[in-house]
Structures are given as C-alpha cells and as structure tokens.
Design a protein around this motif. Structure first.
Motif, PDB file in Angstrom:
ATOM      1  N   TYR A  27     -34.985-104.281   8.104  1.00  0.00           N
ATOM      2  CA  TYR A  27     -36.249-103.699   8.541  1.00  0.00           C
ATOM      3  C   TYR A  27     -37.383-104.164   7.630  1.00  0.00           C
ATOM      4  O   TYR A  27     -38.443-104.590   8.094  1.00  0.00           O
ATOM      5  CB  TYR A  27     -36.149-102.169   8.529  1.00  0.00           C
ATOM      6  CG  TYR A  27     -37.426-101.470   8.896  1.00  0.00           C
ATOM      7  CD1 TYR A  27     -37.784-101.296  10.225  1.00  0.00           C
ATOM      8  CD2 TYR A  27     -38.287-100.992   7.919  1.00  0.00           C
ATOM      9  CE1 TYR A  27     -38.969-100.660  10.571  1.00  0.00           C
ATOM     10  CE2 TYR A  27     -39.466-100.359   8.247  1.00  0.00           C
ATOM     11  CZ  TYR A  27     -39.798-100.192   9.577  1.00  0.00           C
ATOM     12  OH  TYR A  27     -40.970 -99.567   9.914  1.00  0.00           O
ATOM     13  N   HIS A  68     -44.850-100.895  14.826  1.00  0.00           N
ATOM     14  CA  HIS A  68     -43.700-100.214  15.404  1.00  0.00           C
ATOM     15  C   HIS A  68     -42.838-101.268  16.097  1.00  0.00           C
ATOM     16  O   HIS A  68     -43.237-101.827  17.121  1.00  0.00           O
ATOM     17  CB  HIS A  68     -44.152 -99.140  16.389  1.00  0.00           C
ATOM     18  CG  HIS A  68     -45.061 -98.124  15.767  1.00  0.00           C
ATOM     19  ND1 HIS A  68     -44.612 -97.164  14.891  1.00  0.00           N
ATOM     20  CD2 HIS A  68     -46.401 -97.938  15.869  1.00  0.00           C
ATOM     21  CE1 HIS A  68     -45.630 -96.425  14.485  1.00  0.00           C
ATOM     22  NE2 HIS A  68     -46.728 -96.875  15.062  1.00  0.00           N
ATOM     23  N   THR A  70     -40.248-101.039  17.848  1.00  0.00           N
ATOM     24  CA  THR A  70     -39.752-100.693  19.180  1.00  0.00           C
ATOM     25  C   THR A  70     -40.855-100.632  20.236  1.00  0.00           C
ATOM     26  O   THR A  70     -40.568-100.426  21.405  1.00  0.00           O
ATOM     27  CB  THR A  70     -39.027 -99.333  19.146  1.00  0.00           C
ATOM     28  OG1 THR A  70     -39.932 -98.342  18.642  1.00  0.00           O
ATOM     29  CG2 THR A  70     -37.790 -99.403  18.270  1.00  0.00           C
ATOM     30  N   ASP A  71     -42.107-100.825  19.829  1.00  0.00           N
ATOM     31  CA  ASP A  71     -43.230-100.792  20.769  1.00  0.00           C
ATOM     32  C   ASP A  71     -43.204-102.050  21.627  1.00  0.00           C
ATOM     33  O   ASP A  71     -43.267-103.166  21.126  1.00  0.00           O
ATOM     34  CB  ASP A  71     -44.542-100.707  19.993  1.00  0.00           C
ATOM     35  CG  ASP A  71     -45.738-100.409  20.873  1.00  0.00           C
ATOM     36  OD1 ASP A  71     -45.680-100.687  22.095  1.00  0.00           O
ATOM     37  OD2 ASP A  71     -46.735 -99.906  20.342  1.00  0.00           O
ATOM     38  N   ARG A  72     -43.129-101.872  22.924  1.00  0.00           N
ATOM     39  CA  ARG A  72     -43.017-103.003  23.850  1.00  0.00           C
ATOM     40  C   ARG A  72     -44.294-103.835  23.966  1.00  0.00           C
ATOM     41  O   ARG A  72     -44.260-104.932  24.502  1.00  0.00           O
ATOM     42  CB  ARG A  72     -42.581-102.519  25.230  1.00  0.00           C
ATOM     43  CG  ARG A  72     -41.192-101.952  25.220  1.00  0.00           C
ATOM     44  CD  ARG A  72     -40.794-101.503  26.618  1.00  0.00           C
ATOM     45  NE  ARG A  72     -39.516-100.831  26.598  1.00  0.00           N
ATOM     46  CZ  ARG A  72     -38.371-101.420  26.894  1.00  0.00           C
ATOM     47  NH1 ARG A  72     -38.358-102.687  27.221  1.00  0.00           N
ATOM     48  NH2 ARG A  72     -37.250-100.748  26.858  1.00  0.00           N
TER      49      ARG A  72
END
Length: 151
Positions: A27, A68, A70-72
């Motif tokens: 990460y 983020h 995971t933000d598309r």
C-alpha cells in the motif's frame, strides 16, 4: 506426527504479522508511486499557483492526502491519467480532479484538466483560474465535471 498447539499458534501469529506487513508495504509503495508521478506533481503545482483556490482552502499549509485506491474514478494507463486527489487546508478540504495525457514524442505528461472542488460545493478551474475579483459560478463547473465523467 502431532504438532503442539502452542507451535500452531506461534505459526499463525507469525503468518498474520508477515502478511499484514506485506500488505502495508505494498500500500505504501503504491501511494508513493502516485505521489512521485509527474501527473500528480503537475496537478499539485497547478493548485499551488492559484492564490484564490489556496486561500479558499486555508492554505498554506496545504495537506495532500493519499488517493483512494478503490475509487473507480482513479484511472491510469500508459497514455492517460485521471486521478482524484484529496487535499485540505486550515479552513476546509476537497478534491483535486485531474486529467493528464502523455505526449508520445517527449514521453512527458501534460495536464489537461485540473479542477478543485471544495466540500461546500465551490469549484475552481485551475487551468483557467478566476480573477481575484470574479469567480466562475460553481454550478457551471460542477456540470462540467459531470459531463467529463467525474461526478
């Protein structure tokens, strides 16, 4: 062959710590790669060059947060980079929506869009910064973000 329970517990704890450390390292390295990228740096520079946007945030100091993962809306490939960078100042925070394209000849990134949207809904087009006395209406810029697929 029997394995004592305390050995299994130690193995479980060791595996959990090792896996957690690996995930945390991955990460951190991914966030660092984004922060060190040219398209990220260009966008932050553009924000720092706009005194009205910086004043609205209450910056300096300007705090750039991790994106983020995971933000598309965050999409990066070989030719295009579209990222949403969380930023905060002393007064408020918001998102810096950016879009960049890589020039095939120079292999460098060119910033095409940079829009700051504050939590209160106010937006600033950093590519065409407002004059000190006049600001672009937030509704127009929000509609532009929707049209470009951001919101």
């Amino acid at each position: 062959m029997r394995i004592p329970t305390n050995k299994l517990q130690q193995l479980t704890i060791y595996s959990t710590v090792l896996t957690g450390g690996g995930i945390a390292t991955m990460y951190y390295l991914m966030q660092r790669k984004f922060a060190d990228s040219e398209y990220h740096r260009l966008a932050v520079q553009k924000l720092e060059e706009c005194p009205i946007a910086m004043e609205s945030l209450g910056a300096p100091p300007l705090k750039i947060h991790n994106i983020h993962l995971t933000d598309r809306t965050n999409r990066v490939d070989q030719q295009k980079a579209q990222i949403k960078i969380p930023v905060t100042g002393l007064k408020t925070g918001g998102y810096l929506y950016t879009s960049s394209v890589r020039d095939n000849n120079t292999n460098r990134w060119n910033l095409k869009q940079a829009v700051l949207q504050l939590r209160e809904g106010q937006t600033f087009d950093l590519m065409n910064p407002p004059a000190a006395s006049a600001q672009t209406p937030a509704l127009e810029q929000t509609e532009e973000l929707v049209k470009d697929g951001w919101l």
